[in-house]
Scaffold this active site. Structure first.
Site, PDB file in Angstrom:
ATOM      1  N   ASP A   1       2.390   9.399  11.140  1.00 54.55           N
ATOM      2  CA  ASP A   1       2.745  10.184  10.184  1.00 54.55           C
ATOM      3  C   ASP A   1       4.012  10.953  11.083  1.00 54.55           C
ATOM      4  OD1 ASP A   1       2.211  11.429   6.976  1.00 54.55           O
ATOM      5  OD2 ASP A   1       3.432  12.594   8.409  1.00 54.55           O
TER       6      ASP A   1
ATOM      7  N   GLY B   1       6.887   9.260   2.203  1.00 52.17           N
ATOM      8  CA  GLY B   1       8.151   9.081   1.218  1.00 52.17           C
ATOM      9  C   GLY B   1       8.216  10.486   0.973  1.00 52.17           C
TER      10      GLY B   1
ATOM     11  N   ARG C   1      17.186  10.301  -9.836  1.00 54.84           N
ATOM     12  CA  ARG C   1      16.120   9.177  -9.071  1.00 54.84           C
ATOM     13  C   ARG C   1      17.020   8.492  -8.087  1.00 54.84           C
ATOM     14  NH1 ARG C   1      13.366   4.898 -13.112  1.00 54.84           N
ATOM     15  NH2 ARG C   1      11.886   4.060 -11.750  1.00 54.84           N
TER      16      ARG C   1
ATOM     17  N   ALA D   1       3.721   0.991  -0.514  1.00 53.57           N
ATOM     18  CA  ALA D   1       3.287   1.908  -1.718  1.00 53.57           C
ATOM     19  C   ALA D   1       4.328   2.745  -2.284  1.00 53.57           C
ATOM     20  CB  ALA D   1       1.933   2.541  -1.131  1.00 53.57           C
ATOM     21  N   THR D   2       5.001   3.221  -1.333  1.00 55.16           N
ATOM     22  CA  THR D   2       6.220   4.330  -1.537  1.00 55.16           C
ATOM     23  C   THR D   2       6.780   3.905  -2.964  1.00 55.16           C
ATOM     24  OG1 THR D   2       6.235   4.719   0.523  1.00 55.16           O
ATOM     25  CG2 THR D   2       7.913   5.746  -0.645  1.00 55.16           C
TER      26      THR D   2
ATOM     27  N   ALA E   1      -4.813  -2.805 -13.267  1.00 54.80           N
ATOM     28  CA  ALA E   1      -6.560  -2.469 -13.313  1.00 54.80           C
ATOM     29  C   ALA E   1      -6.554  -1.448 -14.352  1.00 54.80           C
ATOM     30  CB  ALA E   1      -6.410  -1.807 -11.834  1.00 54.80           C
TER      31      ALA E   1
ATOM     32  N   HIS F   1      -8.588 -10.708 -18.586  1.00 52.52           N
ATOM     33  CA  HIS F   1      -7.859 -11.411 -17.905  1.00 52.52           C
ATOM     34  C   HIS F   1      -6.306 -11.147 -18.490  1.00 52.52           C
ATOM     35  CE1 HIS F   1     -10.783 -13.267 -15.775  1.00 52.52           C
ATOM     36  NE2 HIS F   1     -11.292 -13.420 -16.746  1.00 52.52           N
TER      37      HIS F   1
ATOM     38  N   HIS G   1       7.239  -1.352 -11.783  1.00 49.99           N
ATOM     39  CA  HIS G   1       6.054  -0.271 -11.681  1.00 49.99           C
ATOM     40  C   HIS G   1       6.588   0.847 -12.034  1.00 49.99           C
ATOM     41  CE1 HIS G   1       2.951   2.257 -10.659  1.00 49.99           C
ATOM     42  NE2 HIS G   1       3.424   2.940  -9.558  1.00 49.99           N
TER      43      HIS G   1
ATOM     44  N   THR H   1      -1.379  11.271  -8.035  1.00 47.64           N
ATOM     45  CA  THR H   1      -2.371  10.002  -8.331  1.00 47.64           C
ATOM     46  C   THR H   1      -2.536   9.397  -6.993  1.00 47.64           C
ATOM     47  OG1 THR H   1      -1.082   8.192  -8.408  1.00 47.64           O
ATOM     48  CG2 THR H   1      -0.974   9.590 -10.521  1.00 47.64           C
TER      49      THR H   1
HETATM   50  P1  NAD Z   1       2.500  12.962   0.378  1.00 45.93           P
HETATM   51  O1  NAD Z   1       3.579  13.766   0.241  1.00 45.93           O
HETATM   52  O2  NAD Z   1       1.044  13.413   0.166  1.00 45.93           O
HETATM   53  O3  NAD Z   1       2.499  11.998   1.605  1.00 45.93           O
HETATM   54  C1  NAD Z   1       3.733  11.673   2.144  1.00 45.93           C
HETATM   55  C2  NAD Z   1       3.636  11.659   3.581  1.00 45.93           C
HETATM   56  O4  NAD Z   1       4.583  10.749   4.201  1.00 45.93           O
HETATM   57  C3  NAD Z   1       3.418  12.985   4.447  1.00 45.93           C
HETATM   58  O5  NAD Z   1       2.348  12.978   5.063  1.00 45.93           O
HETATM   59  C4  NAD Z   1       4.571  13.003   5.375  1.00 45.93           C
HETATM   60  O6  NAD Z   1       4.713  13.553   6.234  1.00 45.93           O
HETATM   61  C5  NAD Z   1       5.075  11.419   5.267  1.00 45.93           C
HETATM   62  N1  NAD Z   1       6.406  11.060   5.806  1.00 45.93           N
HETATM   63  C6  NAD Z   1       7.507  11.481   5.298  1.00 45.93           C
HETATM   64  N2  NAD Z   1       8.597  11.002   5.861  1.00 45.93           N
HETATM   65  C7  NAD Z   1       8.094  10.185   6.776  1.00 45.93           C
HETATM   66  C8  NAD Z   1       8.600   9.408   7.911  1.00 45.93           C
HETATM   67  N3  NAD Z   1       9.993   9.188   8.101  1.00 45.93           N
HETATM   68  N4  NAD Z   1       7.822   8.903   8.517  1.00 45.93           N
HETATM   69  C9  NAD Z   1       6.439   8.789   8.623  1.00 45.93           C
HETATM   70  N5  NAD Z   1       5.870   9.762   7.582  1.00 45.93           N
HETATM   71  C10 NAD Z   1       6.901  10.278   6.768  1.00 45.93           C
HETATM   72  O7  NAD Z   1       2.780  11.757  -0.878  1.00 45.93           O
HETATM   73  P2  NAD Z   1       1.678  10.758  -1.416  1.00 45.93           P
HETATM   74  O8  NAD Z   1       1.045  11.540  -2.674  1.00 45.93           O
HETATM   75  O9  NAD Z   1       0.776  10.325  -0.528  1.00 45.93           O
HETATM   76  O10 NAD Z   1       2.433   9.943  -2.137  1.00 45.93           O
HETATM   77  C11 NAD Z   1       3.291   8.782  -0.978  1.00 45.93           C
HETATM   78  C12 NAD Z   1       3.856   7.827  -1.988  1.00 45.93           C
HETATM   79  O11 NAD Z   1       3.271   7.011  -2.618  1.00 45.93           O
HETATM   80  C13 NAD Z   1       4.896   8.608  -2.874  1.00 45.93           C
HETATM   81  O12 NAD Z   1       6.305   7.718  -3.024  1.00 45.93           O
HETATM   82  C14 NAD Z   1       4.261   8.091  -4.172  1.00 45.93           C
HETATM   83  O13 NAD Z   1       5.165   8.427  -5.312  1.00 45.93           O
HETATM   84  C15 NAD Z   1       3.727   6.742  -4.017  1.00 45.93           C
HETATM   85  N6  NAD Z   1       2.764   6.462  -4.861  1.00 45.93           N
HETATM   86  C16 NAD Z   1       2.854   5.049  -5.183  1.00 45.93           C
HETATM   87  C17 NAD Z   1       1.911   4.455  -6.216  1.00 45.93           C
HETATM   88  C18 NAD Z   1       1.968   3.326  -6.597  1.00 45.93           C
HETATM   89  O14 NAD Z   1       1.352   2.586  -7.585  1.00 45.93           O
HETATM   90  N7  NAD Z   1       2.685   2.450  -5.883  1.00 45.93           N
HETATM   91  C19 NAD Z   1       0.855   5.510  -6.731  1.00 45.93           C
HETATM   92  C20 NAD Z   1       0.833   6.856  -6.425  1.00 45.93           C
HETATM   93  C21 NAD Z   1       1.776   7.246  -5.422  1.00 45.93           C
END
Ligand code: NAD
Length: 316
Positions: free
Chosen positions: A37, A82, A91, A121-122, A153, A171, A178, A233
């Protein structure tokens, strides 16, 4: 695949990254886990916290905080890092900032010699997966997003509830972005091998299509509802990432709706979107093309068009 070589790196140890890490530990899904991180102290604290539970976990996982050189021999790098949307921020502006975050991650990741599978996942996950593909230079089959795995799911859980059937015997798939333009391919939705349409048509009114369409809306709005209630979430996505990881590392050839590069499938190209894919140790073995009806094909087209429009002005 040699079982003791399962190494995963999580980049971004926030709520999503650590929910995923916790499921990996609980289900003994890898042998080595590296936590990276921007906030190194946070990653170190998370590694300590997980390690302190090892004695009760039934797992022998090696867990540590690390940096990019540690990614060299990882089988999978999972990006959960992210930045969040600022109040009033559009956005597309968020997208541009996250594209920059990805550049700061993927460049050193690839410089380490990493040649595994990149799982994103971001959010917005389809566009971020496409950016990760471009920045990494990895083959498209080795860069995927969590896509509509979680949405699917959620759909199975809700449809299972409506018919009082185990969600594992439902199914049905959520396809496309997303997000807002995702849709359910109802023409391809089944309980065992019986179509939901047929079940509704022959149930003498017991089961109807309208509640299913309400379920589709509920799936689409689930994330917002959870965010309103608890700000973010993470458990559902953590388990979805675990399921994808198991399919990849276990060489399962399982079918999951992940975000994949489309190259003519569904009549679409130059876009990443949620589609059923066969996953194994190589990544995406194959995109499965479902026989969508006319309405669903138009929905897929609209969803892919939206994703292309959103991503076209991002500078990477
Ligand atoms: P969060 O803020 O809790 O965690 C984000 C982490 O990223 C922090 O620890 C931050 O320090 C780190 N970070 C930021 N910039 C960085 C970099 N350049 N290098 C390394 N680390 C860095 O956020 P979260 O709740 O864990 O969500 C993370 C992402 O997942 C978001 O984009 C959110 O929208 C996404 N998300 C996706 C789904 C899905 O279905 N794909 C579901 C839920 C959340």
């Amino acid at each position: 695949m040699i079982m003791n070589s399962r190494k995963i790196v999580i980049i971004g140890t926030g709520m999503v990254g650590m929910s995923y890490a916790y499921t990996l530990l609980n289900q003994n899904a890898c042998d080595e886990l590296i936590l990276c991180d921007l906030d190194k102290t946070r990653a170190e604290g998370e590694a300590m916290d997980l390690n302190h539970g090892l004695a009760f976990s039934g797992s022998h996982m090696k867990i540590s905080a690390g940096t990019y050189p540690d990614c060299k021999d990882a089988d999978i790098a999972v990006i959960c890092a992210g930045v969040a949307q600022k109040p009033g921020e559009e956005r597309t502006a968020l997208l541009q900032r996250n594209a920059e975050v990805f550049r700061s991650i993927i460049e050193p990741l690839m410089e380490s010699g990493f040649h595994g599978i990149l799982l994103i996942a971001t959010n917005p996950v389809d566009i971020m997966a496409q950016i990760a593909h471009k920045l990494s230079g990895l083959p498209a089959g080795r860069v995927l997003g969590s896509g509509t795995a979680l949405d699917t799911a959620r759909l199975r859980y809700l449809v299972g509830g409506y018919f009082s059937v185990d969600p594992r015997n439902v199914h049905a798939y959520v396809l496309g972005e997303h997000g807002e333009t995702e849709f359910v391919a109802w023409s391809q939705a089944y309980l065992a091998t019986k179509s939901l349409a047929e079940i509704c048509d022959t149930s003498h009114g017991k089961f109807q299509k309208e509640p299913l369409y309400a379920i589709e809306n509920e799936v689409r709005n689930s994330a917002q509802k959870i965010i309103q209630a608890k700000k973010a979430t993470y458990y559902g996505i953590g388990l979805s990432l675990l399921r994808i990881t198991r399919a990849l590392l276990g060489d399962e050839n399982s079918i999951l709706t992940v975000s994949a590069a489309l190259n003519g499938e569904y009549g679409e190209s130059g876009v990443y979107a949620g589609v059923p894919c066969i996953l194994n140790r190589q990544g995406i073995r194959e995109v499965l093309v479902l026989p969508l009806n006319e309405k669903e094909s138009a929905q897929m087209q609209h969803s892919c068009h939206t994703l292309r429009e959103l991503s076209k002005n991002i500078l990477i």
